[in-house]
Design an enzyme around this catalytic site. Structure first.
Site, PDB file in Angstrom:
ATOM      1  N   PRO A  17       0.718  -1.108  -0.064  1.00  0.00           N
ATOM      2  CA  PRO A  17       0.013   0.201   0.121  1.00  0.00           C
ATOM      3  C   PRO A  17       0.757   1.403   0.074  1.00  0.00           C
ATOM      4  O   PRO A  17       1.886   1.297   0.728  1.00  0.00           O
ATOM      5  CB  PRO A  17      -0.762  -0.141   1.283  1.00  0.00           C
ATOM      6  CG  PRO A  17       0.054  -1.156   2.003  1.00  0.00           C
ATOM      7  CD  PRO A  17       0.564  -2.130   1.191  1.00  0.00           C
ATOM      8  N   ASN A  18       0.183   2.110  -0.739  1.00  0.00           N
ATOM      9  CA  ASN A  18       0.751   3.618  -0.684  1.00  0.00           C
ATOM     10  C   ASN A  18       2.026   3.715  -1.544  1.00  0.00           C
ATOM     11  O   ASN A  18       2.489   4.882  -1.592  1.00  0.00           O
ATOM     12  CB  ASN A  18       1.106   4.260   0.675  1.00  0.00           C
ATOM     13  CG  ASN A  18      -0.337   4.247   1.299  1.00  0.00           C
ATOM     14  OD1 ASN A  18      -1.437   4.722   0.588  1.00  0.00           O
ATOM     15  ND2 ASN A  18      -0.373   3.543   2.545  1.00  0.00           N
ATOM     16  N   ASN A  35       8.258  -5.385  -0.762  1.00  0.00           N
ATOM     17  CA  ASN A  35       7.981  -4.175   0.167  1.00  0.00           C
ATOM     18  C   ASN A  35       6.520  -4.210   0.386  1.00  0.00           C
ATOM     19  O   ASN A  35       5.883  -3.687  -0.386  1.00  0.00           O
ATOM     20  CB  ASN A  35       8.607  -3.039  -0.715  1.00  0.00           C
ATOM     21  CG  ASN A  35       8.538  -1.715   0.187  1.00  0.00           C
ATOM     22  OD1 ASN A  35       7.863  -1.676   1.297  1.00  0.00           O
ATOM     23  ND2 ASN A  35       9.024  -0.682  -0.219  1.00  0.00           N
ATOM     24  N   ARG A  37       4.784  11.192  -2.534  1.00  0.00           N
ATOM     25  CA  ARG A  37       4.753  11.003  -0.742  1.00  0.00           C
ATOM     26  C   ARG A  37       6.045  11.169   0.040  1.00  0.00           C
ATOM     27  O   ARG A  37       7.053  10.187  -0.489  1.00  0.00           O
ATOM     28  CB  ARG A  37       4.469   9.518  -0.668  1.00  0.00           C
ATOM     29  CG  ARG A  37       4.444   8.747   0.491  1.00  0.00           C
ATOM     30  CD  ARG A  37       4.484   7.391   0.464  1.00  0.00           C
ATOM     31  NE  ARG A  37       3.923   6.738   1.801  1.00  0.00           N
ATOM     32  CZ  ARG A  37       4.166   5.575   2.046  1.00  0.00           C
ATOM     33  NH1 ARG A  37       4.799   4.858   1.385  1.00  0.00           N
ATOM     34  NH2 ARG A  37       4.165   5.097   3.436  1.00  0.00           N
ATOM     35  N   GLU A  50      12.708  -9.389   2.094  1.00  0.00           N
ATOM     36  CA  GLU A  50      11.795  -8.248   2.630  1.00  0.00           C
ATOM     37  C   GLU A  50      12.703  -6.978   2.411  1.00  0.00           C
ATOM     38  O   GLU A  50      13.917  -6.836   2.576  1.00  0.00           O
ATOM     39  CB  GLU A  50      11.779  -8.408   4.110  1.00  0.00           C
ATOM     40  CG  GLU A  50      10.768  -7.086   4.758  1.00  0.00           C
ATOM     41  CD  GLU A  50      10.738  -7.040   6.356  1.00  0.00           C
ATOM     42  OE1 GLU A  50      10.938  -8.267   6.762  1.00  0.00           O
ATOM     43  OE2 GLU A  50      10.566  -6.411   6.895  1.00  0.00           O
ATOM     44  N   HIS A  89      12.742  -2.630   2.317  1.00  0.00           N
ATOM     45  CA  HIS A  89      12.153  -1.144   2.603  1.00  0.00           C
ATOM     46  C   HIS A  89      13.044  -0.080   2.207  1.00  0.00           C
ATOM     47  O   HIS A  89      14.298  -0.311   2.076  1.00  0.00           O
ATOM     48  CB  HIS A  89      11.917  -1.153   4.052  1.00  0.00           C
ATOM     49  CG  HIS A  89      10.994  -2.086   4.614  1.00  0.00           C
ATOM     50  ND1 HIS A  89       9.887  -1.940   4.532  1.00  0.00           N
ATOM     51  CD2 HIS A  89      11.474  -3.124   5.373  1.00  0.00           C
ATOM     52  CE1 HIS A  89       8.966  -3.184   5.264  1.00  0.00           C
ATOM     53  NE2 HIS A  89      10.138  -3.800   5.628  1.00  0.00           N
ATOM     54  N   SER A  95      13.359   2.956   2.809  1.00  0.00           N
ATOM     55  CA  SER A  95      13.658   3.716   4.220  1.00  0.00           C
ATOM     56  C   SER A  95      14.017   2.814   5.358  1.00  0.00           C
ATOM     57  O   SER A  95      13.855   1.552   5.304  1.00  0.00           O
ATOM     58  CB  SER A  95      12.396   4.513   5.017  1.00  0.00           C
ATOM     59  OG  SER A  95      11.591   3.652   5.305  1.00  0.00           O
ATOM     60  N   ALA A 139       3.042  -0.700   4.769  1.00  0.00           N
ATOM     61  CA  ALA A 139       2.617  -0.710   6.265  1.00  0.00           C
ATOM     62  C   ALA A 139       2.130  -2.116   6.749  1.00  0.00           C
ATOM     63  O   ALA A 139       2.152  -2.445   7.995  1.00  0.00           O
ATOM     64  CB  ALA A 139       1.539   0.314   6.501  1.00  0.00           C
ATOM     65  N   ARG A 195       7.238   0.929  13.249  1.00  0.00           N
ATOM     66  CA  ARG A 195       7.836   0.567  12.011  1.00  0.00           C
ATOM     67  C   ARG A 195       9.045  -0.431  12.299  1.00  0.00           C
ATOM     68  O   ARG A 195       9.632  -1.004  11.624  1.00  0.00           O
ATOM     69  CB  ARG A 195       8.256   1.531  11.475  1.00  0.00           C
ATOM     70  CG  ARG A 195       7.321   2.494  10.608  1.00  0.00           C
ATOM     71  CD  ARG A 195       8.044   3.467   9.589  1.00  0.00           C
ATOM     72  NE  ARG A 195       7.063   4.501   9.631  1.00  0.00           N
ATOM     73  CZ  ARG A 195       6.011   4.704   8.957  1.00  0.00           C
ATOM     74  NH1 ARG A 195       5.380   3.707   8.184  1.00  0.00           N
ATOM     75  NH2 ARG A 195       5.229   5.907   8.911  1.00  0.00           N
ATOM     76  N   ARG A 197      13.031   5.209  12.284  1.00  0.00           N
ATOM     77  CA  ARG A 197      11.801   5.957  12.398  1.00  0.00           C
ATOM     78  C   ARG A 197      11.123   5.480  13.447  1.00  0.00           C
ATOM     79  O   ARG A 197      11.371   5.219  14.397  1.00  0.00           O
ATOM     80  CB  ARG A 197      11.115   5.691  10.826  1.00  0.00           C
ATOM     81  CG  ARG A 197      11.857   5.919   9.846  1.00  0.00           C
ATOM     82  CD  ARG A 197      11.333   5.465   8.578  1.00  0.00           C
ATOM     83  NE  ARG A 197      10.193   6.454   8.473  1.00  0.00           N
ATOM     84  CZ  ARG A 197       9.131   6.236   7.527  1.00  0.00           C
ATOM     85  NH1 ARG A 197       9.262   5.044   6.620  1.00  0.00           N
ATOM     86  NH2 ARG A 197       7.980   6.743   7.424  1.00  0.00           N
ATOM     87  N   HIS A 256       4.077  -4.272   9.193  1.00  0.00           N
ATOM     88  CA  HIS A 256       3.953  -4.274  10.847  1.00  0.00           C
ATOM     89  C   HIS A 256       2.490  -4.529  11.025  1.00  0.00           C
ATOM     90  O   HIS A 256       2.399  -4.506  12.455  1.00  0.00           O
ATOM     91  CB  HIS A 256       4.075  -2.522  11.016  1.00  0.00           C
ATOM     92  CG  HIS A 256       5.096  -1.866  10.187  1.00  0.00           C
ATOM     93  ND1 HIS A 256       6.483  -2.318  10.362  1.00  0.00           N
ATOM     94  CD2 HIS A 256       5.212  -1.167   9.303  1.00  0.00           C
ATOM     95  CE1 HIS A 256       7.289  -1.512   9.404  1.00  0.00           C
ATOM     96  NE2 HIS A 256       6.535  -0.768   8.902  1.00  0.00           N
ATOM     97  N   TYR A 307      11.273   8.869   1.228  1.00  0.00           N
ATOM     98  CA  TYR A 307      11.357   8.124   0.040  1.00  0.00           C
ATOM     99  C   TYR A 307      11.796   8.531  -1.181  1.00  0.00           C
ATOM    100  O   TYR A 307      12.293   7.829  -1.979  1.00  0.00           O
ATOM    101  CB  TYR A 307       9.791   7.433  -0.106  1.00  0.00           C
ATOM    102  CG  TYR A 307       9.300   6.908   1.062  1.00  0.00           C
ATOM    103  CD1 TYR A 307       9.582   5.573   1.521  1.00  0.00           C
ATOM    104  CD2 TYR A 307       7.903   7.669   1.787  1.00  0.00           C
ATOM    105  CE1 TYR A 307       8.907   5.436   2.575  1.00  0.00           C
ATOM    106  CE2 TYR A 307       7.631   7.086   2.734  1.00  0.00           C
ATOM    107  CZ  TYR A 307       8.069   5.776   3.320  1.00  0.00           C
ATOM    108  OH  TYR A 307       7.561   5.428   4.458  1.00  0.00           O
TER     109      TYR A 307
HETATM  110  C1  DQA Z   1       8.252   1.438   3.675  1.00  0.00           C
HETATM  111  C2  DQA Z   1       8.549   1.520   5.269  1.00  0.00           C
HETATM  112  C3  DQA Z   1       6.860   1.175   5.921  1.00  0.00           C
HETATM  113  O1  DQA Z   1       7.028   1.447   7.282  1.00  0.00           O
HETATM  114  C4  DQA Z   1       5.719   2.049   5.372  1.00  0.00           C
HETATM  115  O2  DQA Z   1       4.640   1.783   5.758  1.00  0.00           O
HETATM  116  C5  DQA Z   1       5.857   2.179   4.015  1.00  0.00           C
HETATM  117  C6  DQA Z   1       7.160   2.243   3.188  1.00  0.00           C
HETATM  118  C7  DQA Z   1       9.605   1.440   2.850  1.00  0.00           C
HETATM  119  O3  DQA Z   1       9.648   1.305   1.871  1.00  0.00           O
HETATM  120  O4  DQA Z   1      10.461   2.402   3.697  1.00  0.00           O
HETATM  121  O5  DQA Z   1       4.777   2.079   3.258  1.00  0.00           O
HETATM  122  O6  DQA Z   1       7.941  -0.184   3.404  1.00  0.00           O
END
Ligand code: DQA
Length: 150
Positions: free
Chosen positions: A10-11, A79, A18, A103, A105, A107, A82, A116, A112, A85, A23
Site C-alpha cells: 500500500p501507498n 516491500n 509521498r 523483505e 524497505h 527507508s 505498512a 515501524r 523511524r 507491521h 522516500y
Molecule cells: C516502507 C516502510 C513502511 O514502514 C511504510 O509503511 C511504507 C514504506 C519503506 O519502503 O520504507 O509504506 O516499507
C-alpha cells in the site's frame, strides 16, 4: 530464464509525491525501470506489481508458491509497506508457501517511529534489506541472483 517477482504494498503507488524527504523523488515507474535494468543484468525476467489490498498481495504470494514449485520463479522481493507491521496474513502466506523472499524497505525503518520497528515479514523472510533508498530494489535483485547459486 527465471522470473524475479517484485511486489509492492500500500501507498507505494504514491512514490514521487509521498514524503519525498523519506522516500526520495522517484516514482514507482522509475523503480520498475531500475528493477528491469537489474533483472536484465542478472538474467531474470521481471514481474513487477503493486497493490493497496492485503488479500491481493496474499493471492500473489500463493501464485508465487505455485511458480516456485514449477521452477519458473527465482524468488520474491516484497516491500509490503505498512502491512509489514500489521499483517499476520502475509506472514502466514509466506510461511505456508515456503517461497524464497527478500523483505525490502526504501527507508531505514529502524531509524523511524517505534511502530515501524516490528515486522511480521522478517521471521519468514530469507533476508531483509532497508535504508538504501530505491537503489535497494536493484541491490535486492543482485542478492536474489547470488542466492540462486547457493
Ligand atoms: C516502507 C516502510 C513502511 O514502514 C511504510 O509503511 C511504507 C514504506 C519503506 O519502503 O520504507 O509504506 O516499507
Amino acid at each position: 530464464m527465471k522470473t524475479a517477482l517484485i511486489l509492492n504494498g500500500p501507498n507505494l503507488n504514491l512514490l514521487g509525491t509521498r514524503e519525498p524527504q523519506v522516500y526520495g523523488p522517484y516514482t514507482l515507474a522509475d523503480v520498475q525501470a531500475l528493477s528491469q535494468q537489474a533483472c536484465a543484468t542478472h538474467g531474470f525476467a521481471l514481474d513487477f506489481r503493486q497493490s493497496n489490498h492485503e488479500g491481493e498481495l496474499v493471492d500473489w504470494i500463493h501464485e508465487a508458491g505455485r511458480s516456485q514449485a514449477t521452477g519458473t520463479l527465482a524468488g520474491v522481493i516484497l516491500n509490503a509497506g505498512a502491512y509489514t507491521h500489521t499483517s499476520i496474513a502475509l506472514h502466514d502466506a509466506i510461511k505456508g508457501t515456503g517461497i524464497t523472499l527478500i523483505e525490502l524497505h526504501i527507508s531505514n525503518v529502524f531509524a523511524r517511529e517505534a511502530f515501524r520497528q516490528h515486522s511480521y515479514i522478517s521471521p519468514v523472510a530469507k533476508a531483509v534489506m532497508c535504508g538504501f533508498g530505491v537503489a535497494g530494489y536493484g541491490l535486492a535483485v543482485a542478492a536474489l541472483a547470488e542466492m540462486q547459486s547457493k
